[in-house]
Structures are given as structure tokens and as C-alpha cells.
Design a protein around this motif. Structure first.
Motif, mmCIF file in Angstrom:
data_model
loop_
_atom_site.group_PDB
_atom_site.id
_atom_site.type_symbol
_atom_site.label_atom_id
_atom_site.label_comp_id
_atom_site.label_asym_id
_atom_site.label_seq_id
_atom_site.Cartn_x
_atom_site.Cartn_y
_atom_site.Cartn_z
ATOM 1 N N PRO A 1 0.818 -1.229 0.000
ATOM 2 C CA PRO A 1 0.000 0.000 0.000
ATOM 3 C C PRO A 1 0.844 1.268 0.000
ATOM 4 O O PRO A 1 0.678 2.153 0.841
ATOM 5 N N VAL A 2 1.788 1.345 -0.956
ATOM 6 C CA VAL A 2 2.704 2.481 -1.017
ATOM 7 C C VAL A 2 2.704 3.165 -2.384
ATOM 8 O O VAL A 2 3.430 4.141 -2.577
ATOM 9 N N SER A 3 1.923 2.661 -3.338
ATOM 10 C CA SER A 3 1.764 3.216 -4.677
ATOM 11 C C SER A 3 2.934 2.889 -5.605
ATOM 12 O O SER A 3 3.991 3.538 -5.560
ATOM 13 N N SER A 4 2.727 1.913 -6.471
ATOM 14 C CA SER A 4 3.756 1.557 -7.445
ATOM 15 C C SER A 4 3.923 2.660 -8.488
ATOM 16 O O SER A 4 5.047 3.008 -8.862
ATOM 17 N N SER A 5 2.811 3.252 -8.953
ATOM 18 C CA SER A 5 2.915 4.313 -9.959
ATOM 19 C C SER A 5 3.625 5.533 -9.379
ATOM 20 O O SER A 5 4.402 6.210 -10.061
ATOM 21 N N GLY A 6 3.361 5.820 -8.102
ATOM 22 C CA GLY A 6 4.056 6.918 -7.440
ATOM 23 C C GLY A 6 5.537 6.652 -7.331
ATOM 24 O O GLY A 6 6.366 7.537 -7.577
ATOM 25 N N HIS A 7 5.898 5.433 -6.975
ATOM 26 C CA HIS A 7 7.311 5.082 -6.856
ATOM 27 C C HIS A 7 8.014 5.139 -8.213
ATOM 28 O O HIS A 7 9.168 5.579 -8.304
ATOM 29 N N LEU A 8 7.329 4.685 -9.271
ATOM 30 C CA LEU A 8 7.945 4.735 -10.593
ATOM 31 C C LEU A 8 8.179 6.182 -11.027
ATOM 32 O O LEU A 8 9.217 6.498 -11.617
ATOM 33 N N ALA A 9 7.218 7.060 -10.733
ATOM 34 C CA ALA A 9 7.391 8.474 -11.075
ATOM 35 C C ALA A 9 8.551 9.088 -10.304
ATOM 36 O O ALA A 9 9.358 9.849 -10.860
ATOM 37 N N ILE A 10 8.646 8.747 -9.021
ATOM 38 C CA ILE A 10 9.720 9.298 -8.178
ATOM 39 C C ILE A 10 11.090 8.764 -8.610
ATOM 40 O O ILE A 10 12.035 9.531 -8.837
ATOM 41 N N VAL A 11 11.203 7.448 -8.713
ATOM 42 C CA VAL A 11 12.487 6.829 -9.071
ATOM 43 C C VAL A 11 12.933 7.275 -10.463
ATOM 44 O O VAL A 11 14.127 7.524 -10.693
ATOM 45 N N SER A 12 11.989 7.386 -11.406
ATOM 46 C CA SER A 12 12.343 7.807 -12.764
ATOM 47 C C SER A 12 13.020 9.162 -12.765
ATOM 48 O O SER A 12 14.037 9.369 -13.436
ATOM 49 N N ARG A 13 12.469 10.098 -11.986
ATOM 50 C CA ARG A 13 13.005 11.458 -12.015
ATOM 51 C C ARG A 13 14.254 11.608 -11.139
ATOM 52 O O ARG A 13 15.154 12.363 -11.470
ATOM 53 N N VAL B 1 2.105 13.673 -6.431
ATOM 54 C CA VAL B 1 2.488 12.353 -5.917
ATOM 55 C C VAL B 1 2.855 12.434 -4.437
ATOM 56 O O VAL B 1 2.385 11.629 -3.615
ATOM 57 N N ALA B 2 3.691 13.402 -4.074
ATOM 58 C CA ALA B 2 4.154 13.532 -2.690
ATOM 59 C C ALA B 2 3.006 13.862 -1.740
ATOM 60 O O ALA B 2 2.888 13.278 -0.652
ATOM 61 N N VAL B 3 2.152 14.797 -2.157
ATOM 62 C CA VAL B 3 1.004 15.159 -1.317
ATOM 63 C C VAL B 3 0.060 13.973 -1.163
ATOM 64 O O VAL B 3 -0.454 13.707 -0.061
ATOM 65 N N ALA B 4 -0.171 13.230 -2.252
ATOM 66 C CA ALA B 4 -1.037 12.051 -2.180
ATOM 67 C C ALA B 4 -0.451 11.003 -1.236
ATOM 68 O O ALA B 4 -1.183 10.351 -0.484
ATOM 69 N N MET B 5 0.870 10.840 -1.273
ATOM 70 C CA MET B 5 1.537 9.907 -0.366
ATOM 71 C C MET B 5 1.221 10.250 1.092
ATOM 72 O O MET B 5 0.872 9.384 1.900
ATOM 73 N N ILE B 6 1.342 11.532 1.417
ATOM 74 C CA ILE B 6 1.157 11.976 2.800
ATOM 75 C C ILE B 6 -0.314 11.947 3.202
ATOM 76 O O ILE B 6 -0.679 11.393 4.241
ATOM 77 N N VAL B 7 -1.171 12.542 2.365
ATOM 78 C CA VAL B 7 -2.592 12.650 2.705
ATOM 79 C C VAL B 7 -3.237 11.274 2.833
ATOM 80 O O VAL B 7 -3.968 11.005 3.796
ATOM 81 N N PHE B 8 -2.958 10.386 1.881
ATOM 82 C CA PHE B 8 -3.614 9.078 1.933
ATOM 83 C C PHE B 8 -3.066 8.207 3.055
ATOM 84 O O PHE B 8 -3.698 7.225 3.439
ATOM 85 N N SER B 9 -1.899 8.566 3.586
ATOM 86 C CA SER B 9 -1.397 7.867 4.774
ATOM 87 C C SER B 9 -2.394 8.004 5.917
ATOM 88 O O SER B 9 -2.619 7.060 6.688
#
Length: 277
Positions: free
Chosen positions: A20-32, A119-127
Motif C-alpha cells: 500500500p505504497v503506490s507503485s505508480s508513485g514510486h515509478l514516477a519518483i524513481v524515474s526522475r 504524488v508527494a502530497v497524495a503519499m502523505i494525505v492518503f497515509s
């Protein structure tokens, strides 16, 4: 895409798809962060075919049993009280919302929402949502108590995963916990519910992965094939681990991880170390 990008991003996808950590979010982060570019929503969708293949293999007996019961129930009215027959309908009902919204907002999914600020805000808010679900969920309901209403609610929750940073498993498990489902049941139901949507998304996005129209890097057919193989192998290990983990551990572990990652990404964006798009 380079082969290094394909391998790294495929491993990331396999590791994070079911957590429950978001694969699409991680791919966007790691890519950049590592490659100063975005792999793109199309590559993400195609790489998810490997993780969904892992779901198909892991749940092969359950899926086959559900399919047989569903078709049998269509033909024989007396067999419609079978939980597997009903589960077939719950998966169908729950898959409708994300299929509809995914088509309606496909352009935004491929571009605007992949901004790292989002992505970052969604990570925090959905936590906070995951933590609230873990706190509020009584975890008393078992599979025999599932209803079509549960399928629809979890299906709408799955739509939140269209925003990178939310997490498909995080959304579906949280919805299940709010419905007082047993934690492992919530995870299993969420995985089954994701099969139609992810397979449809991956196949639909396959042409764009070769030649992105609006965003993302292009990949060769061989690179996409290797990506699917890697995500399958890593994803199968991840799903095996997660189902064992959630049977005896809370979701708070993932909440802490999401908060730290979200804050780190915001700091990198704020200091200009990483570009948002």
C-alpha cells in the motif's frame, strides 16, 4: 529507455505494486530522481501486466473456482447461493467504476497527475486514510458476509489509485477495513478486484508504450517483455510476503514509510534537486 532503466523500474514496480505504497508513485519518483525523466503512464501500465500475471498464478485455484461457480450459477439457479458465484459478481460490479473513470480521464492520468508535487502530497494525505482505516476497522467480517454493496464501495475506492501516490492496494484494503472486513480478506479481495482493470489498462496502453504520444520514454518490444518477466517474478514474491504480513501486522508500518517518503520528495522538490515534471 535504457536497459538499466527498464531493470530498475521493473524491480520497483514488482516490489511496490501490492504494497500500500503506490507503485505508480514510486515509478514516477524513481524515474526522475535516478534518470531525470518520467517512464510514463503507458510503460507503468504495461509493466503492471507482469504483476497481474503474478496475481493470476498466485490465485489460480481461487480464480478457476470462482469462474466455474459463476458460470454454473448462471445456468442453475439453485447454485447462486455459492459464495464463489457471488464473488464473481462482486468482482464484475467492483471493476465497472475504474474502467469508466479510467477511460474518461485517461489523458489526465498520462500527464497532469504525474506531477511529483501531486504524488508527494497524495503519499502523505492518503497515509491518514490508511491509518484511519486501520484504527476504525473492526476486522470481524469474513468472506461469507461479503455483499454486492461491498464490491461497489471497494470498486469506487480503487478509482483513487488513478492518482499516483494513492496506491491501489492501499485504497482497496482501506475500504475493506472501513467495511470491517478481516485484513487479509480485504487484501485478497482487492487483488482479485484489480485483475480486470489492470489487465485492460495494460493491454490498452501497449501501443503507447512503444511510442508515447504525450509523455514518457519509449521502450522496445524486448524491453517491455523483459519488464513483464521481472515484474512477474518480483511481484509474485511480494504478494506472497504481503498476505503473510497483513495477517499478523497492522498497516501502520506502511503509513510511516509513506509519510517519510512524501516529506523527502517535498524537500527535494522545494530545494530544486528534483523537477516536478
Amino acid at each position: 529507455m535504457s536497459w538499466l532503466q527498464v531493470i530498475v523500474l521493473s524491480v520497483v514496480q514488482g516490489l511496490t505494486e501490492f504494497l500500500p505504497v503506490s507503485s505508480s508513485g514510486h515509478l514516477a519518483i524513481v524515474s526522475r530522481v535516478l534518470f531525470a525523466d518520467d517512464a510514463g503512464a503507458s510503460f507503468t501500465a504495461v509493466s503492471q501486466l507482469g504483476t497481474e500475471l503474478a496475481v493470476l498464478v498466485y490465485f489460480a485455484k481461487d480464480i478457476w473456482r470462482i469462474l466455474l461457480a459463476w458460470f454454473n450459477g448462471l445456468l442453475v439457479k439453485a447454485h447462486r447461493d455459492n459464495i464463489d458465484y457471488r464473488m464473481g459478481w462482486y468482482v464484475i460490479i467492483g471493476s465497472i467504476p475504474i474502467c469508466v473513470l479510467g477511460l474518461l480521464f485517461k489523458d489526465a492520468i498520462r500527464s497532469g497527475v504525474r506531477n511529483l508535487w501531486i504524488v508527494a502530497v497524495a503519499m502523505i494525505v492518503f497515509s491518514g486514510v490508511i491509518a484511519a482505516a486501520e484504527y476504525a476497522g473492526k476486522r470481524t467480517r469474513q468472506i461469507e458476509q461479503l455483499t454486492w454493496r461491498d464490491g461497489l464501495i471497494v470498486g469506487f475506492a480503487q478509482c483513487l489509485a488513478l492518482v499516483p501516490g494513492v496506491s491501489r492496494s492501499g485504497a482497496t484494503i482501506s475500504a475493506g477495513l472501513f467495511l470491517n472486513l478481516d485484513r487479509e480478506l480485504a487484501a485478497r479481495f482487492g487483488f482479485l478486484l484489480g485483475i480486470p482493470a489492470v489487465l485492460a489498462s495494460g493491454l490498452f496502453s501497449l501501443p503507447d508504450a512503444f511510442a508515447p504520444v504525450t509523455e514518457g520514454m519509449s521502450a522496445s518490444g524486448l524491453q517491455l517483455l523483459v519488464s513483464v518477466v521481472i515484474t512477474f517474478l518480483v511481484g509474485f514474491a511480494a504478494i506472497t510476503w504481503l498476505l503473510r504480513f497483513v495477517s499478523s501486522h497492522s498497516m501502520y508500518w506502511f503509513v510511516g514509510y509513506r509519510l517519510v517518503l512524501g516529506v523527502v520528495v517535498l524537500a527535494l522538490l522545494g530545494t530544486g534537486v528534483v523537477a516536478a515534471t
